[in-house]
Design a protein around this motif. Sequence first.
Motif, PDB file in Angstrom:
ATOM      1  N   ASP A  63       0.835  -1.188   0.000  1.00  0.00           N
ATOM      2  CA  ASP A  63       0.000   0.000   0.000  1.00  0.00           C
ATOM      3  C   ASP A  63       0.878   1.250   0.000  1.00  0.00           C
ATOM      4  O   ASP A  63       2.109   1.173   0.048  1.00  0.00           O
ATOM      5  CB  ASP A  63      -0.965  -0.001   1.187  1.00  0.00           C
ATOM      6  CG  ASP A  63      -0.246  -0.112   2.514  1.00  0.00           C
ATOM      7  OD1 ASP A  63       0.672   0.687   2.752  1.00  0.00           O
ATOM      8  OD2 ASP A  63      -0.589  -0.996   3.314  1.00  0.00           O
ATOM      9  N   SER A  94      -6.264   1.021  11.061  1.00  0.00           N
ATOM     10  CA  SER A  94      -6.460   0.370   9.768  1.00  0.00           C
ATOM     11  C   SER A  94      -5.513  -0.811   9.627  1.00  0.00           C
ATOM     12  O   SER A  94      -4.421  -0.832  10.215  1.00  0.00           O
ATOM     13  CB  SER A  94      -6.242   1.361   8.618  1.00  0.00           C
ATOM     14  OG  SER A  94      -4.924   1.863   8.629  1.00  0.00           O
ATOM     15  N   TYR A  95      -5.953  -1.792   8.836  1.00  0.00           N
ATOM     16  CA  TYR A  95      -5.172  -3.002   8.586  1.00  0.00           C
ATOM     17  C   TYR A  95      -5.273  -3.320   7.097  1.00  0.00           C
ATOM     18  O   TYR A  95      -6.354  -3.262   6.505  1.00  0.00           O
ATOM     19  CB  TYR A  95      -5.704  -4.187   9.395  1.00  0.00           C
ATOM     20  CG  TYR A  95      -5.873  -3.891  10.866  1.00  0.00           C
ATOM     21  CD1 TYR A  95      -4.829  -4.066  11.762  1.00  0.00           C
ATOM     22  CD2 TYR A  95      -7.102  -3.442  11.360  1.00  0.00           C
ATOM     23  CE1 TYR A  95      -4.990  -3.788  13.107  1.00  0.00           C
ATOM     24  CE2 TYR A  95      -7.267  -3.162  12.700  1.00  0.00           C
ATOM     25  CZ  TYR A  95      -6.208  -3.340  13.575  1.00  0.00           C
ATOM     26  OH  TYR A  95      -6.377  -3.061  14.912  1.00  0.00           O
ATOM     27  N   ASN A  96      -4.138  -3.680   6.516  1.00  0.00           N
ATOM     28  CA  ASN A  96      -4.092  -4.002   5.096  1.00  0.00           C
ATOM     29  C   ASN A  96      -3.274  -5.275   4.914  1.00  0.00           C
ATOM     30  O   ASN A  96      -2.084  -5.303   5.241  1.00  0.00           O
ATOM     31  CB  ASN A  96      -3.466  -2.842   4.316  1.00  0.00           C
ATOM     32  CG  ASN A  96      -3.745  -2.944   2.825  1.00  0.00           C
ATOM     33  OD1 ASN A  96      -3.804  -4.024   2.261  1.00  0.00           O
ATOM     34  ND2 ASN A  96      -3.903  -1.801   2.188  1.00  0.00           N
ATOM     35  N   SER A 152      -2.516  -8.609   2.132  1.00  0.00           N
ATOM     36  CA  SER A 152      -2.720  -9.165   0.798  1.00  0.00           C
ATOM     37  C   SER A 152      -1.771 -10.331   0.586  1.00  0.00           C
ATOM     38  O   SER A 152      -0.656 -10.360   1.119  1.00  0.00           O
ATOM     39  CB  SER A 152      -2.488  -8.100  -0.282  1.00  0.00           C
ATOM     40  OG  SER A 152      -1.146  -7.662  -0.287  1.00  0.00           O
ATOM     41  N   TYR A 180      -8.841  -5.228   3.385  1.00  0.00           N
ATOM     42  CA  TYR A 180      -8.540  -3.926   3.975  1.00  0.00           C
ATOM     43  C   TYR A 180      -9.621  -3.579   4.983  1.00  0.00           C
ATOM     44  O   TYR A 180     -10.828  -3.689   4.688  1.00  0.00           O
ATOM     45  CB  TYR A 180      -8.475  -2.853   2.887  1.00  0.00           C
ATOM     46  CG  TYR A 180      -8.302  -1.440   3.407  1.00  0.00           C
ATOM     47  CD1 TYR A 180      -7.048  -0.947   3.732  1.00  0.00           C
ATOM     48  CD2 TYR A 180      -9.401  -0.603   3.575  1.00  0.00           C
ATOM     49  CE1 TYR A 180      -6.887   0.345   4.214  1.00  0.00           C
ATOM     50  CE2 TYR A 180      -9.257   0.689   4.047  1.00  0.00           C
ATOM     51  CZ  TYR A 180      -7.995   1.154   4.374  1.00  0.00           C
ATOM     52  OH  TYR A 180      -7.847   2.433   4.861  1.00  0.00           O
ATOM     53  N   ARG A 234     -10.706  -0.555   7.994  1.00  0.00           N
ATOM     54  CA  ARG A 234     -10.465   0.708   8.685  1.00  0.00           C
ATOM     55  C   ARG A 234     -11.624   0.982   9.631  1.00  0.00           C
ATOM     56  O   ARG A 234     -12.795   0.926   9.229  1.00  0.00           O
ATOM     57  CB  ARG A 234     -10.323   1.872   7.706  1.00  0.00           C
ATOM     58  CG  ARG A 234     -10.144   3.230   8.407  1.00  0.00           C
ATOM     59  CD  ARG A 234      -9.825   4.346   7.439  1.00  0.00           C
ATOM     60  NE  ARG A 234      -9.818   5.646   8.070  1.00  0.00           N
ATOM     61  CZ  ARG A 234      -8.791   6.150   8.768  1.00  0.00           C
ATOM     62  NH1 ARG A 234      -7.693   5.421   8.912  1.00  0.00           N
ATOM     63  NH2 ARG A 234      -8.865   7.338   9.317  1.00  0.00           N
ATOM     64  N   LYS A 247      -5.926  -2.148  -5.071  1.00  0.00           N
ATOM     65  CA  LYS A 247      -5.374  -1.630  -3.823  1.00  0.00           C
ATOM     66  C   LYS A 247      -5.152  -0.127  -3.897  1.00  0.00           C
ATOM     67  O   LYS A 247      -5.332   0.591  -2.918  1.00  0.00           O
ATOM     68  CB  LYS A 247      -4.061  -2.344  -3.505  1.00  0.00           C
ATOM     69  CG  LYS A 247      -3.479  -1.974  -2.154  1.00  0.00           C
ATOM     70  CD  LYS A 247      -2.205  -2.751  -1.883  1.00  0.00           C
ATOM     71  CE  LYS A 247      -2.462  -4.230  -1.836  1.00  0.00           C
ATOM     72  NZ  LYS A 247      -1.249  -4.979  -1.498  1.00  0.00           N
ATOM     73  N   THR A 292      -7.925   2.060  -2.546  1.00  0.00           N
ATOM     74  CA  THR A 292      -8.295   2.084  -1.129  1.00  0.00           C
ATOM     75  C   THR A 292      -7.735   3.293  -0.427  1.00  0.00           C
ATOM     76  O   THR A 292      -7.987   3.496   0.756  1.00  0.00           O
ATOM     77  CB  THR A 292      -7.775   0.825  -0.407  1.00  0.00           C
ATOM     78  OG1 THR A 292      -6.343   0.825  -0.391  1.00  0.00           O
ATOM     79  CG2 THR A 292      -8.280  -0.434  -1.085  1.00  0.00           C
ATOM     80  N   ARG A 293      -6.947   4.143  -1.118  1.00  0.00           N
ATOM     81  CA  ARG A 293      -6.311   5.283  -0.465  1.00  0.00           C
ATOM     82  C   ARG A 293      -6.530   6.551  -1.252  1.00  0.00           C
ATOM     83  O   ARG A 293      -7.007   6.525  -2.363  1.00  0.00           O
ATOM     84  CB  ARG A 293      -4.820   5.019  -0.293  1.00  0.00           C
ATOM     85  CG  ARG A 293      -4.098   4.612  -1.600  1.00  0.00           C
ATOM     86  CD  ARG A 293      -2.646   4.252  -1.330  1.00  0.00           C
ATOM     87  NE  ARG A 293      -1.898   4.015  -2.532  1.00  0.00           N
ATOM     88  CZ  ARG A 293      -1.797   2.830  -3.114  1.00  0.00           C
ATOM     89  NH1 ARG A 293      -2.387   1.791  -2.605  1.00  0.00           N
ATOM     90  NH2 ARG A 293      -1.074   2.672  -4.223  1.00  0.00           N
TER      91      ARG A 293
END
Length: 755
Positions: A101, A284-286, A288, A313, A315, A751, A754-755
């Motif tokens: 990420d 938050s946790y990501n 993969s 993902y 949050r 991915k 997601t940001r």
Amino acid sequence: MKTQIFIAALFLSGFAFAQEKKSDSVKTQKIEEVVLTKQVFKKQSDRFVYDVAASPVTKGNTTFDLLRQTPLLSTTDDKTLKIVGKNNALIYINGRKTNMDAESVTQFLKNTPAENIQKIEVITVPGSEFQVESSDGIINIILKKKMSDGLNGNMRMSNTQNKYNGSSASFSANYRKDKLGVSANLYGGENIQAQHYVLRNGNNLSSNESTGNIDDPNQYLGGYLNFDYQLTDKSNLALSWNSSANKSYNSTVNLFNTIRSFNEKTNVLDTNYTNSRNKEDARSYNNSVNLNYELKTDSLGSKLNVNAAYLNYKRFQFTDNKTFSADPLGNDTGVIPTQTITQNLPQIINNFSSTVDYIQKFKNDFTIAVGGNFNKTKTDNDTKNNTFKAGEPTEFTPNHFIYDENIYGAYLTLEKKFSDKFSGKIGTRYEITNSIGTSDNAAPEYRKIERNYNNLLPYLSINYAINDKNNISYAFSSRMRRPSFWELNPVRNILTENNYTQNNPFVKASSTYNQELTYMYKSSYFLILNHSYFKDQITQVPLQGYAKSMDGKITEQNVLRYIRTNFGDKQEMSAMLGMNKTFFNQYLTMNFNIGVQHNVNNGSLSIDPTNGDIFLDKKGNQIVYSNNIKSTSILIQTNNTIRLDKKKTWFLGVNYFFVDKQQIELGMLKNLSSLDVSLKKNWNDWTFALNLTDVLRTNIVEIEDYQDNGNYNYVRNDQFRRGGTFSITYNFGNQKVKKVRDIEGASDAIKSRTR
């Protein structure tokens, strides 16, 4: 305290390696230095190539430091990298997108020694085989090949002082034994991101001014683990896992608000004062995982590449926004808040992705590439908003928004080298997108949003080497820009009682058309002409006034909403002159760019697209926000590395950029500039560095906008970029270890949204 112990333990373990290497050192005979002349920066077909292994700026730098000194690349926030004339830059390693990420990519680049890099490729207009959006460009980092078995790695510790102090550390290692390669990275740190805001909006009959500070403490921990196994001489199997976590508790926003409104009875402006105090806890946790299979089908380089990936993902965000009555000095005049808004804003994203790519090469310099991809994504946002007036509950507005999206894509490219001078590439990508967004607490017409659309995206590039000194090329591409998942989540992020940002589930994908003409002379000087056209651009638009809802209710005070939406069309045209050259027997390395950019904005908005509200002035006339302004601005960037001694152990860096004022969607962005200075010392396998950023404290964002209807909007955002960072890096082990293959995760395109 735990983070500090982790950093100290991680770094101090490096001294054991240092003492071992020191005891094994032997004297060597000194030989005279031989200077070889090599092209450091050159144009190849569809990309620029920066051969950093032949550049004197590599030693003692991190990969991030090296990238910010690469021609055509820049950064204004010390976090993200941009390509001249592009909205965003995607990071690739050995031709594969990094499976990390945004935060992990930044940490990775800042903790990887530049000595590992062979060359950097800057792809300003990516071909059809790349999964990119809008006018994104690609930075492809090519690592040096290391063939022998063994272990190597590096450790780095840094301490940064801006408004607050922050620290970080990282450890990475690469191991190879016969057919098995293992690569691992671990990083962690803590900091407080500080900002100061000044917000003004209104007109001559009503206005709102908010000033104050935002402090966002962050603790983060992350890393990756990659396995690569050679099944046969022609096939490889790889498994990679990436993970990161961020905790931001007790993030605070403290704003002092001055609200003025025209009193028709007294014919004067009445003034009220309030304090907005926001507290936020977020984490938050990501995670993969990606499985990759590669098969080489012939000796010319033809190969099959298959990826399957899963991304999760999460949050979790809770905010508590309180408004207190205040006096002109900013002191609270009451104990009980006049209004309290609590928000619970969770977001969960699950994605399964797969890609298949096949490249067939022929002996006559002809290449065919064909492939496809599939992405299935589900986002779950179960938000809750509660409003209390004077301590009494007045409104509860839960909203459970679920978004399902399926993307099917296929591409075909044909590339031919007709002669040593002339080559071309043509391709196309076809994409099908099906999505459904459902909301259980919206108006009936907004409860289900279904979109189905197909896009054919052509690509063309031509490259002609006139002679050994002159090269000219042209490229055209069309792309889409899908909204990020957070942009679709219909939640409000509240700043004050009458000021908030609003996401929009009705945002649709936009289209972008890019053209670029490049001329290069002697592989040191270049001219780039670029044109980009954005249709239905996705951006944030300020709507202000007295909001009138569909049931006829009108707000008592002037409000300001920053709403994500499709806001008309936009054109960007730029001309950039650049130089990359060394002087004085490589004692000075200079990278210099100067150019001009012309923006043409064409957009208007009068209705809140999320709920149908219209905005009225004090007299009841409807207000329209428009941006039909053209602007021309100058851009200057120079990065200079000065070698201070003959042994190449001391280096001084002087970097500067200037961006002239230019019209953006929110208004006129005033000029930005920054002077950065660095000093580095290389001692055996150790590197000591001191970096000073924004020395003159000129990198502060200011935006102002004046509408024909009398409304104005002003934003000043100071992120306290002036500061210093001291870092120590140690490289250990067998430096000939072959790098594990870096694999592009099938979920990477998802991915990034997601940001």
